[in-house]
Design a protein around this motif. Structure first.
Motif, short mmCIF file in Angstrom:
data_model
loop_
_atom_site.label_atom_id
_atom_site.label_comp_id
_atom_site.label_asym_id
_atom_site.label_seq_id
_atom_site.Cartn_x
_atom_site.Cartn_y
_atom_site.Cartn_z
N SER A 48 0.84 -1.20 0.00
CA SER A 48 0.00 0.00 0.00
C SER A 48 0.87 1.24 0.00
N GLY A 98 -8.14 8.42 7.47
CA GLY A 98 -9.15 8.57 6.43
C GLY A 98 -10.48 7.97 6.87
N THR A 99 -10.39 6.87 7.57
CA THR A 99 -11.60 6.22 8.06
C THR A 99 -12.39 7.17 8.96
N HIS A 106 -14.57 1.85 -0.20
CA HIS A 106 -13.89 1.73 1.08
C HIS A 106 -14.84 1.95 2.25
N ASN A 140 -10.05 2.82 -5.07
CA ASN A 140 -8.98 1.91 -4.64
C ASN A 140 -9.14 0.52 -5.28
N ASP A 159 -15.01 10.40 -0.88
CA ASP A 159 -13.84 9.76 -0.30
C ASP A 159 -12.71 10.00 -1.30
N ARG A 176 -7.27 9.48 -2.28
CA ARG A 176 -6.20 9.66 -3.28
C ARG A 176 -6.62 10.65 -4.36
N ARG A 208 -3.27 -7.14 -5.10
CA ARG A 208 -3.12 -5.70 -5.35
C ARG A 208 -1.65 -5.29 -5.18
N1 TLP Z 1 -7.02 2.16 2.37
C1 TLP Z 1 -6.08 1.15 2.81
C2 TLP Z 1 -6.81 -0.10 3.29
O1 TLP Z 1 -7.75 0.25 4.26
C3 TLP Z 1 -7.50 -0.86 2.21
C4 TLP Z 1 -5.13 0.83 1.67
O2 TLP Z 1 -4.12 0.19 1.97
O3 TLP Z 1 -5.41 1.20 0.52
N2 TLP Z 1 -10.53 5.62 1.63
C5 TLP Z 1 -9.81 4.91 0.76
C6 TLP Z 1 -10.18 4.94 -0.68
C7 TLP Z 1 -8.71 4.17 1.19
O4 TLP Z 1 -8.03 3.45 0.32
C8 TLP Z 1 -8.38 4.16 2.56
C9 TLP Z 1 -7.25 3.32 3.11
C10 TLP Z 1 -9.15 4.93 3.44
C11 TLP Z 1 -10.24 5.65 2.93
C12 TLP Z 1 -8.93 4.96 4.92
O5 TLP Z 1 -7.75 5.56 5.29
P1 TLP Z 1 -7.05 5.20 6.70
O6 TLP Z 1 -6.26 3.96 6.47
O7 TLP Z 1 -6.21 6.40 6.98
O8 TLP Z 1 -8.13 5.03 7.70
#
Ligand code: TLP
Length: 353
Positions: A12, A64-65, A89, A145, A174, A177, A323
């Motif tokens: 990732s 991000g969550t 996500h 993603n 969301d 990215r 991935r």
């Molecule tokens: N994605 C992570 C995993 O949770 C899958 C990754 O390794 O890609 N929105 C999107 C589109 C994301 O890909 C992610 C993280 C998040 C939100 C959440 O971000 P975090 O990890 O900071 O909570």
């Protein structure tokens, strides 16, 4: 299985480590208690994020969550539905928090390349009814993603927002990215995201910060969001130490993403040549590669394990899907090495079969 974080880490873009410049800035950061709104470095980061996105305000959150879940809480009421793409996500990787925290259920729709059009949304959108739950919110994901970092074309995005607004409902993006989409399209993030009511983006992915995301939107929404952030345990006090790295990520990160995209394209072209691996390189627009490996005769868990033995790390998404993600901490040469290792690992498997 706990994999050693050495070698070529394509699991990732979250795995990037802070640069020496970031560590220096963190060491020297001016801090205060952010729950009182008194951390000058966080205030600077929030002001910069709001300005870059052309919004009234921004809210620094640890992940991000948390940013997505605060947005869902802000826009919905218990007993409503949230329309999102099936592989999104917010639905798949946020611990069912939309149900837990906001009391809403996802209403999913599968879309080619994860790109929700107004037609998709319209087919699931429900206004007042005496039989079925009402839609409270539409969430979009750009880049997507699990659809291989796909970009939503701006025209499609704007149409969804206009139509959803015309139906009296809000849109949350969301945009973990969104800078990848912006760099690939050559369109500023403010322009790409203008029509969404709130946008979450991550500093801790391709932009290279160790921790942190931001939610942007109106001053009123961000002020209420601050209350939910505290409720979720996200009142981080002297977190200017983190924001200091975030400021550097926001200023310098976007221009480095082009290289990640070029590396992803190189990987995609190489992977497409490996018997048993299915990927269309022309669809790889940013830094994420989703490959169907069913033709190799092994599962993604087995392939990940074999690759890890040779110091290449990648995560399975399902038994057939693996991935790869490019980022700051993998070079072009390392992508070339990874390709050789993946090819020989899959080739050895083919000979055995
Ligand atoms: N994605 C992570 C995993 O949770 C899958 C990754 O390794 O890609 N929105 C999107 C589109 C994301 O890909 C992610 C993280 C998040 C939100 C959440 O971000 P975090 O990890 O900071 O909570």
């Amino acid at each position: 299985m706990h994999l050693s974080a050495t070698g070529i880490d394509l699991r990732s873009d979250t795995v990037t480590k802070p640069s020496p410049e970031m560590r220096r800035a963190m060491f020297e950061a001016e801090v205060g208690d952010d729950v009182y709104g008194e951390d000058p470095t966080i205030n600077r980061l929030e002001a910069m994020a709001a300005a870059i996105f052309g919004r009234e305000a921004a809210l620094f959150v640890p992940s991000g969550t948390m940013g997505n879940q605060i947005a869902i809480k802000l826009h919905t009421h218990h007993g409503q539905e949230v329309i999102c793409e099936e592989r999104g996500h917010v639905f798949n990787y946020e611990m069912a928090m939309m149900a837990h925290f906001s009391g809403v259920v996802p209403r999913t729709v599968w879309a080619e390349d994860g790109i929700l059009t107004w037609q998709h949304v319209q087919s699931k959108l429900k206004t007042k009814s005496y039989h079925a739950a009402k839609t409270g919110l539409v969430t979009l994901e750009n880049t997507h993603n699990m659809a291989g970092g796909a970009i939503t074309p701006p025209g499609i995005f704007n149409e969804v927002c206009d139509q959803v607004h015309a139906a009296g409902l809000p849109v949350h993006l969301d945009g973990a990215r969104i800078f990848n989409a912006s760099v690939a399209l050559g369109i500023p993030v403010a322009q790409l995201t203008a029509k969404a009511d709130t946008v979450m983006f991550c500093l801790s992915k391709g932009l290279g910060a160790p921790v942190g995301s931001l939610l942007v939107g109106s001053a009123e929404l961000m002020d209420r969001g601050r209350i939910y952030r505290k409720a979720l345990g996200g009142g981080m006090r002297q977190a200017g130490i983190l924001a200091a790295a975030g400021l550097i990520a926001l200023q310098q990160g976007p221009q480095k993403l082009k290289q990640d995209h070029a590396n992803a394209r190189l990987l995609a072209e190489g992977l497409a040549q490996i018997p048993g691996i299915k990927i269309d390189p022309s669809k790889v627009q940013t830094n994420i590669l989703i490959c169907d490996i069913s033709g190799t005769g092994i599962t993604s868990t087995e392939l990940s394990r074999k690759l890890a033995q040779r110091n290449v790390l990648a995560n399975g998404v399902s038994p057939q899907i693996i991935r790869f993600v490019t980022h700051l901490d993998v070079s072009r040469e390392q992508c070339e090495q990874a390709l050789d290792i993946i090819a020989s690992t899959c080739g050895a498997q083919a000979q055995r079969a």
